[in-house]
Design an enzyme around this catalytic site. Structure first.
Site, mmCIF file in Angstrom:
data_model
loop_
_atom_site.group_PDB
_atom_site.id
_atom_site.type_symbol
_atom_site.label_atom_id
_atom_site.label_comp_id
_atom_site.label_asym_id
_atom_site.label_seq_id
_atom_site.Cartn_x
_atom_site.Cartn_y
_atom_site.Cartn_z
ATOM 1 N N GLY A 118 0.793 -1.183 -0.078
ATOM 2 C CA GLY A 118 0.018 -0.118 -0.095
ATOM 3 C C GLY A 118 0.774 1.172 0.032
ATOM 4 O O GLY A 118 1.874 1.216 -0.490
ATOM 5 N N SER A 119 0.523 2.143 0.683
ATOM 6 C CA SER A 119 1.159 3.435 0.629
ATOM 7 C C SER A 119 2.271 3.804 1.242
ATOM 8 O O SER A 119 3.077 4.600 1.175
ATOM 9 C CB SER A 119 -0.081 4.359 1.360
ATOM 10 O OG SER A 119 -1.148 4.549 0.627
ATOM 11 N N VAL A 120 2.884 2.546 1.787
ATOM 12 C CA VAL A 120 4.286 2.620 2.226
ATOM 13 C C VAL A 120 5.257 2.749 1.000
ATOM 14 O O VAL A 120 6.211 3.507 1.303
ATOM 15 C CB VAL A 120 4.570 1.497 3.128
ATOM 16 C CG1 VAL A 120 6.275 1.136 2.970
ATOM 17 C CG2 VAL A 120 4.108 1.386 4.288
ATOM 18 N N PHE A 121 4.767 2.217 -0.159
ATOM 19 C CA PHE A 121 5.747 2.457 -1.185
ATOM 20 C C PHE A 121 5.867 3.671 -1.818
ATOM 21 O O PHE A 121 6.711 4.209 -2.696
ATOM 22 C CB PHE A 121 5.107 1.397 -2.366
ATOM 23 C CG PHE A 121 5.917 1.448 -3.413
ATOM 24 C CD1 PHE A 121 7.007 0.348 -3.484
ATOM 25 C CD2 PHE A 121 5.757 1.796 -4.840
ATOM 26 C CE1 PHE A 121 7.867 0.319 -4.436
ATOM 27 C CE2 PHE A 121 6.549 1.797 -6.035
ATOM 28 C CZ PHE A 121 7.569 0.675 -5.743
ATOM 29 N N LYS A 122 4.921 4.694 -1.465
ATOM 30 C CA LYS A 122 4.811 6.300 -1.652
ATOM 31 C C LYS A 122 6.281 6.939 -1.270
ATOM 32 O O LYS A 122 6.996 7.777 -1.889
ATOM 33 C CB LYS A 122 3.804 6.841 -1.108
ATOM 34 C CG LYS A 122 2.354 6.475 -1.735
ATOM 35 C CD LYS A 122 1.084 7.222 -1.190
ATOM 36 C CE LYS A 122 -0.092 6.728 -1.847
ATOM 37 N NZ LYS A 122 -1.303 7.200 -0.900
#
Length: 482
Positions: free
Chosen positions: A216-220
């Site tokens: 999820g948004s950790v990859f941002k």
């Protein structure tokens, strides 16, 4: 000699030749493979006559061998069984070994070349041979806080010292009792094994390293690093942040979490986009950067699709292979085929915390001979430099904003600046989302980097995983006098 006897003689000669070839193949070519086969109980039985070395954390034996009165001389015991089971693994007469018991088996069993001098001395003195001790890098306070935080859920916590790569904590739930797999009661071992096999979630799997998940948004954080590294973006650069984004070449509308709006104007600064975890902004940003830049950054952080050894085997992490810009946009918010282990997630946070240098993670601090002399010690080693210090400072500023002002507020520690990023990953329809948090503290003098993963937690990374991370970081800082 008549023909029938000649044929019999030739047949016997061929059979003897094949037998000799097979014996030599087994003894020479396959000897190491068969000896290291976890199902080879004959080797294990021989090892039970030798005192196996201990696995040690902060001066305490978390796996040790005690003498018995039965036919097997030593019994393997785990005094804090469930707490450290994800790391120690088990040492079973029936099912072989796992985790540290397996990866460090040669040293624990006394067969490692680094113990050769000890074995020679044993031979001349008549002293009973014994294995060496393996000293781990774990911080007991971190491990306890991590396991307590995961109580009642399925998930993992991995904590690292960002300056060295030492693993400070590695928790995984549900957990199990390795004592019940390491007894001298074969039937009892099989019964417990069957019980574990029947569990909804396998307790023997170390979820911190043994599987990968959509982050999820950790990859941002990775996409942000790719953008900042071009020199064309700063935390204050304004980027598009629409309420919905039509993915290129499709009629699919990508929404923000819960259908929310990131900005009333349809655009916002990069730091604000990360603070509120804006999906449309980062999907478009990833598309604008292009696959090559995003992939290069992901691989520099360790997401190269390769397994690694710490020395426990770690499953590979990857951003997948997006086939077009639409898939790249979805990948840029940590979905599509992006997969990450909790260890990998902690490595991303640790690299940012360490001025952009990613240290190789390691679990074994020292190897000690039976007389407690140190025969080997791990020297911290740089793995890569995914970002320059200036970009690391910019990312730290952005991740600090996430905790101070955005989705990561539940990770706040009074009086301590914390940097972090939440993640909520869709799994499939009618299945609760995965929940993530990565971060480090103190943000201005990092002592610990952490990743928390809760499988199918059903909430958001901010409300499910961030509080666990806070307790884990606080536990370590308290121990360090922070």
């Amino acid at each position: 000699m008549n023909a029938p006897l000649r044929r019999v003689a030739i047949s016997v000669l061929v059979l003897f030749t094949l037998l000799i070839i097979n014996v030599n193949y087994i003894q020479v070519v396959r000897s190491d493979e068969l000896r290291n086969d976890p199902g080879n109980t004959r080797v294990l039985s021989e090892e039970y006559d030798r005192e196996r070395g201990s696995i040690v954390v902060a001066g305490t034996e978390i796996a040790t061998s005690v003498a018995t009165d039965d036919r097997l001389t030593y019994l393997r015991q785990y005094p804090q069984a469930e707490l450290y089971a994800p790391v120690t693994g088990y040492y079973s007469l029936v099912y072989g070994n796992a985790q540290t018991e397996r990866s460090m088996n040669e040293f624990l069993a006394g067969n490692d070349a680094r113990l050769f001098a000890r074995r020679i001395a044993d031979l001349f003195t008549g002293r009973d041979p014994s294995g060496g001790d393996v000293v781990l890098t774990l911080d007991p306070a971190v491990q306890e806080a991590a396991m307590a935080g995961l109580e009642g859920v399925t998930g993992a916590v991995v904590a690292l010292d960002p300056s060295s790569g030492a693993v400070l904590g590695m928790a995984s739930t549900p957990t199990y009792d390795p004592n019940l797999l390491s007894s001298h009661d074969p039937q009892g071992i099989r019964d417990y094994w069957d019980q574990l096999n029947g569990a909804d979630r396998d307790p023997r799997l170390n979820r911190g390293i043994g599987d990968n998940y959509p982050p999820g948004s950790v990859f941002k954080v990775v996409v942000s690093a790719a953008a900042l590294s071009t020199g064309e973006y700063t935390p204050d650069t304004v980027i598009p942040a629409p309420d919905t984004l039509t993915l290129p070449g499709t009629n699919t509308e990508l929404e923000n979490f819960g259908g929310s709006s990131c900005s009333s104007t349809g655009e916002q600064s990069l730091i604000d986009a990360l603070t509120v975890s804006c999906n449309t902004a980062f999907a478009q940003l990833g598309i604008d950067l292009g696959e090559d830049r995003v992939r290069e950054m992901a691989e520099a952080f360790g997401m190269d699709g390769e397994k690694r050894e710490i020395p426990l085997t770690v499953e590979a992490s990857t951003m997948g292979d997006p086939e077009n810009d639409a898939q790249l946009g979805v990948s840029s918010i940590g979905q599509q085929d992006v997969r990450m282990t909790p260890l990998q997630a902690a490595m991303i946070a640790a690299a940012v915390a360490n001025d952009g240098t990613l240290m190789a993670p390691y679990l074994v601090d020292q190897l000690r001979a039976p007389d407690l002399s140190v025969v080997d010690e791990t020297d911290p080693e740089g793995l890569s430099e995914p970002i320059i210090p200036e970009v690391a400072d910019q990312l730290t500023e952005m991740m600090t904003s996430v905790v101070a002002n955005g989705s990561g507020r539940a990770a706040r520690i009074p009086g301590v600046p914390v940097a972090g990023k939440t993640g909520t990953a869709e799994v499939s329809e009618d299945v609760p989302d995965h929940n993530w948090f990565i971060g480090f503290a103190p943000a201005d003098d990092p002592q610990i980097a952490v990743a928390v993963f809760v499988a199918n937690g059903g909430g958001t990374g901010g409300d499910v995983s961030a509080p666990i991370a806070r307790e884990v970081m606080q536990a370590h800082l308290d121990g360090e006098g922070g």
